[in-house]
Design a protein around this motif. Structure first.
Motif, PDB file in Angstrom:
ATOM      1  N   GLY A 305       0.740  -1.252   0.014  1.00  0.00           N
ATOM      2  CA  GLY A 305       0.143   0.022   0.238  1.00  0.00           C
ATOM      3  C   GLY A 305       0.805   1.263  -0.072  1.00  0.00           C
ATOM      4  N   GLY A 306       2.405   1.296   0.180  1.00  0.00           N
ATOM      5  CA  GLY A 306       3.038   2.298   0.067  1.00  0.00           C
ATOM      6  C   GLY A 306       2.981   3.196   1.200  1.00  0.00           C
ATOM      7  N   HIS A 307       2.763   2.241   2.352  1.00  0.00           N
ATOM      8  CA  HIS A 307       2.750   2.911   3.628  1.00  0.00           C
ATOM      9  C   HIS A 307       4.093   3.031   4.291  1.00  0.00           C
ATOM     10  N   VAL A 308       4.978   2.055   3.714  1.00  0.00           N
ATOM     11  CA  VAL A 308       6.362   1.940   4.412  1.00  0.00           C
ATOM     12  C   VAL A 308       7.372   1.268   3.485  1.00  0.00           C
ATOM     13  N   ASP A 309       8.579   1.648   3.211  1.00  0.00           N
ATOM     14  CA  ASP A 309       9.560   1.136   2.453  1.00  0.00           C
ATOM     15  C   ASP A 309       9.992  -0.043   2.635  1.00  0.00           C
ATOM     16  N   PRO A 310       9.884  -1.003   2.007  1.00  0.00           N
ATOM     17  CA  PRO A 310      10.582  -2.372   2.352  1.00  0.00           C
ATOM     18  C   PRO A 310      11.966  -2.450   2.549  1.00  0.00           C
ATOM     19  N   ALA A 311      12.880  -1.567   2.387  1.00  0.00           N
ATOM     20  CA  ALA A 311      13.908  -1.633   3.004  1.00  0.00           C
ATOM     21  C   ALA A 311      14.868  -2.767   2.685  1.00  0.00           C
ATOM     22  N   ASP A 312      14.595  -3.433   1.408  1.00  0.00           N
ATOM     23  CA  ASP A 312      15.476  -4.772   1.020  1.00  0.00           C
ATOM     24  C   ASP A 312      16.613  -4.384  -0.079  1.00  0.00           C
ATOM     25  N   ARG A 313      16.929  -3.010  -0.266  1.00  0.00           N
ATOM     26  CA  ARG A 313      18.071  -2.844  -0.960  1.00  0.00           C
ATOM     27  C   ARG A 313      19.397  -3.165  -0.224  1.00  0.00           C
ATOM     28  N   TYR A 314      20.229  -3.778  -0.712  1.00  0.00           N
ATOM     29  CA  TYR A 314      21.572  -3.868  -0.268  1.00  0.00           C
ATOM     30  C   TYR A 314      22.120  -2.439   0.222  1.00  0.00           C
ATOM     31  N   PRO A 315      22.407  -2.602   1.583  1.00  0.00           N
ATOM     32  CA  PRO A 315      22.775  -1.326   2.199  1.00  0.00           C
ATOM     33  C   PRO A 315      24.175  -0.803   2.009  1.00  0.00           C
ATOM     34  N   HIS A 316      25.169  -1.720   1.549  1.00  0.00           N
ATOM     35  CA  HIS A 316      26.521  -1.523   1.543  1.00  0.00           C
ATOM     36  C   HIS A 316      26.940  -1.450  -0.033  1.00  0.00           C
ATOM     37  N   GLY A 317      28.226  -0.802   0.089  1.00  0.00           N
ATOM     38  CA  GLY A 317      28.816  -0.507  -1.452  1.00  0.00           C
ATOM     39  C   GLY A 317      29.531  -1.848  -2.031  1.00  0.00           C
ATOM     40  N   VAL A 318      29.615  -2.146  -3.170  1.00  0.00           N
ATOM     41  CA  VAL A 318      30.210  -3.164  -3.536  1.00  0.00           C
ATOM     42  C   VAL A 318      31.351  -2.650  -4.651  1.00  0.00           C
ATOM     43  N   ALA A 319      32.488  -3.075  -4.418  1.00  0.00           N
ATOM     44  CA  ALA A 319      33.910  -2.653  -5.243  1.00  0.00           C
ATOM     45  C   ALA A 319      34.515  -3.813  -5.658  1.00  0.00           C
ATOM     46  N   ILE A 337      31.491  -0.343  -7.936  1.00  0.00           N
ATOM     47  CA  ILE A 337      30.559  -0.654  -8.884  1.00  0.00           C
ATOM     48  C   ILE A 337      29.035  -0.234  -8.447  1.00  0.00           C
ATOM     49  N   SER A 338      28.843  -0.575  -7.298  1.00  0.00           N
ATOM     50  CA  SER A 338      27.380  -0.195  -6.661  1.00  0.00           C
ATOM     51  C   SER A 338      27.464   0.515  -5.270  1.00  0.00           C
ATOM     52  N   PRO A 339      27.036   1.598  -5.367  1.00  0.00           N
ATOM     53  CA  PRO A 339      27.034   2.640  -4.198  1.00  0.00           C
ATOM     54  C   PRO A 339      26.001   1.727  -3.292  1.00  0.00           C
ATOM     55  N   PRO A 340      26.031   2.325  -1.880  1.00  0.00           N
ATOM     56  CA  PRO A 340      25.059   1.739  -0.870  1.00  0.00           C
ATOM     57  C   PRO A 340      23.953   2.175  -1.415  1.00  0.00           C
ATOM     58  N   VAL A 407      27.198  -5.548 -10.968  1.00  0.00           N
ATOM     59  CA  VAL A 407      26.802  -6.470  -9.960  1.00  0.00           C
ATOM     60  C   VAL A 407      25.305  -6.605  -9.764  1.00  0.00           C
ATOM     61  N   CYS A 408      24.678  -7.488  -9.613  1.00  0.00           N
ATOM     62  CA  CYS A 408      23.270  -7.828  -9.531  1.00  0.00           C
ATOM     63  C   CYS A 408      22.782  -8.691  -8.248  1.00  0.00           C
TER      64      CYS A 408
END
Length: 471
Positions: A305-319, A337-340, A407-408
């Motif tokens: 419903g868009g009331h809260v973000d799922p927060a499932d993105r990877y929080p750290h950077g990958v290099a 490669i991938s910022p946090p 990276v994926c």
């Protein structure tokens, strides 16, 4: 007249119940009242599809669509590492997959419950007992999928119910009997709690209470001895799951221990929660007394419903470590490669960029001989802490060959390093002028599960036998 937007729903296909939830106008999650729904539980899962996640998801979605129409948004609750999606028939919005820990934590974050930097989500469901380590970093949560627990005959909570029912000659496949068992437990919760307290606190006198009748199911008497036997099965299964955690074999609460959240149908049993408290300390209360069996689907409904973000993105950077030649001199560097907070489970590959353009790298010597070992690092968000995420051997390419490096993150939480060949001579359009040519096939290298909480790298410089890609 403006057509109201289609509702957003979440589906949690449990072993015993198929739970479909949405949020009311005020943002409060609730179960959708579909034909056959058991109040507070959901749709009973037919015996013939128990354990078949795809079939369960398909049945739950089809039932909803037939009675409520097409939803606008769809979130499916899936265990980490088990990402089944029902086969599409052209009448389903693209579902978002959300694992149980992220769904539960979404419920807590929406309610404003303080969440520790590190915590455990203990899922005590009908199919299995699982404990997942989580790290909350800057609004995103990284999880370490738990090692699957060996399943008992028929699951975890389901196996315990089977022992109770078969112990008095009843069938565990009879939906009506299962519902009656659940109702009897709920109505006699205090009586069950007192009896188990007596038997566990004074084991030498347990036999005195074993024949005490606690409740009836389908005319059959369920005794304290039988319920105590089932509690032993549940605590053993929980201990096995906890034993797979670092330090999980300790036997006593420790104030410094990682906080724990208990969810799932078996978490309704207070005696089992007391056992968990004795191992890890008292679990964090769920918001507003939420039924632990509904915590995951309610959290997923809030996300839908868009009331809260799922927060499932990877929080750290990958290099990756790379070599550059500057003014004729080699230099070792680190290529981000991938910022946090940019990697999303099941999302698109994130490629290394500089000044808005993808970075091009070489993977081997100009003469094309030998391969290169490339070290992949995870750099903790907001700190200088780096941890190795693996070393991949990249085969050589021809002279002048260049690649975009990315990276994926798969939906099961595992990552892959991606090398996309760069064709500098590729025209902007197909010779026919009506379509672009197909991109060269990328090469992928598995990295496994990325660290949830990176620890410092004691060797910041690459080891002698580990080379980097060349930019």
């Amino acid at each position: 007249m403006t057509t109201p937007p289609a509702p957003a729903i979440a589906i949690d296909p449990g072993t015993r119940f198929l739970r479909v939830a949405r949020t009311r106008a005020d943002g409060t999650p609730e179960l959708v009242d579909l034909p056959g729904t058991v109040p507070g539980e959901g749709l009973p899962t037919p015996a013939e599809i128990r354990g078949d996640r795809e079939a369960a998801l398909s049945l739950a979605y089809t039932t909803y669509r037939e009675h409520c129409g097409m939803p606008g948004q769809l979130v499916l609750v899936v265990p980490p590492g088990e990402r089944a999606v029902p086969p599409g028939d052209g009448r389903m919005p693209r579902p978002r997959l959300l694992d149980t820990p992220h769904a539960v934590l979404a419920l807590l974050r929406h309610a404003g419950t303080p969440i520790a930097r590190r915590l455990l989500v203990c899922d005590l469901g009908a199919s299995a007992a699982g404990v997942t380590e989580c790290a909350d970093v800057g609004g995103s949560v990284a999880v370490v999928p738990a090692e699957p627990s060996p399943r008992a005959d028929g699951g975890y909570g389901a196996a315990a119910d089977k022992v109770v029912l078969e112990g008095v000659g009843l069938s565990p496949d009879d939906t009506g009997v299962l519902l009656e068992l659940g109702e009897a437990r709920a109505h006699n919760a205090r009586r069950i709690e007192v009896a188990l307290d007596r038997m566990t606190s004074r084991p030498e006198q347990a036999d005195r209470f074993a024949d005490t009748v606690l409740f009836e199911v389908a005319g059959q008497e369920i005794t304290a001895g039988l319920v105590h036997q089932v509690l032993g099965l549940l605590t053993d299964g929980l201990d096995q799951a906890l034993g797979r955690l670092p330090g999980g074999s300790s036997t006593g609460p420790d104030p410094s221990r990682t906080p724990v959240i208990a969810v799932g149908g078996a978490a309704r049993l207070r005696a089992l929660l007391r056992h968990l408290t004795g191992r890890l300390g008292r679990p964090i209360p769920l918001p507003d007394g939420t039924d632990p069996a509904l915590a995951a689907v309610f959290g997923a409904a809030l996300v839908a419903g868009g009331h809260v973000d799922p927060a499932d993105r990877y929080p750290h950077g990958v290099a990756v470590r790379v070599h550059r030649t500057v003014a004729g001199r080699p230099r070792d560097e680190e290529l981000l490669i991938s910022p946090p907070g940019t990697l999303e489970p099941g999302g698109a590959t994130v490629f290394a960029e500089a000044d808005g353009e993808r970075v091009r790298v070489r993977t081997g010597p100009a003469d094309g001989t030998g391969g290169r070992e490339v070290q992949v690092l995870v750099r903790a968000a907001g700190t200088g802490t780096a941890a190795p995420a693996g070393v991949v051997t990249v085969p050589p390419a021809g002279d002048g060959a260049r690649f975009h490096v990315g990276v994926c993150l798969a939906t099961d939480g595992t990552a892959r390093l991606v090398l996309q060949p760069f064709d500098h001579g590729r025209p902007d359009a197909h010779p026919a002028g009506n379509r672009r040519p197909e991109q060269p096939t990328p090469v992928e290298f598995p990295l496994g599960v990325l660290p949830a909480d990176p620890h410092p790298d004691p060797h910041p410089d690459p080891p002698p036998d580990t080379q980097g890609a060349r930019t």
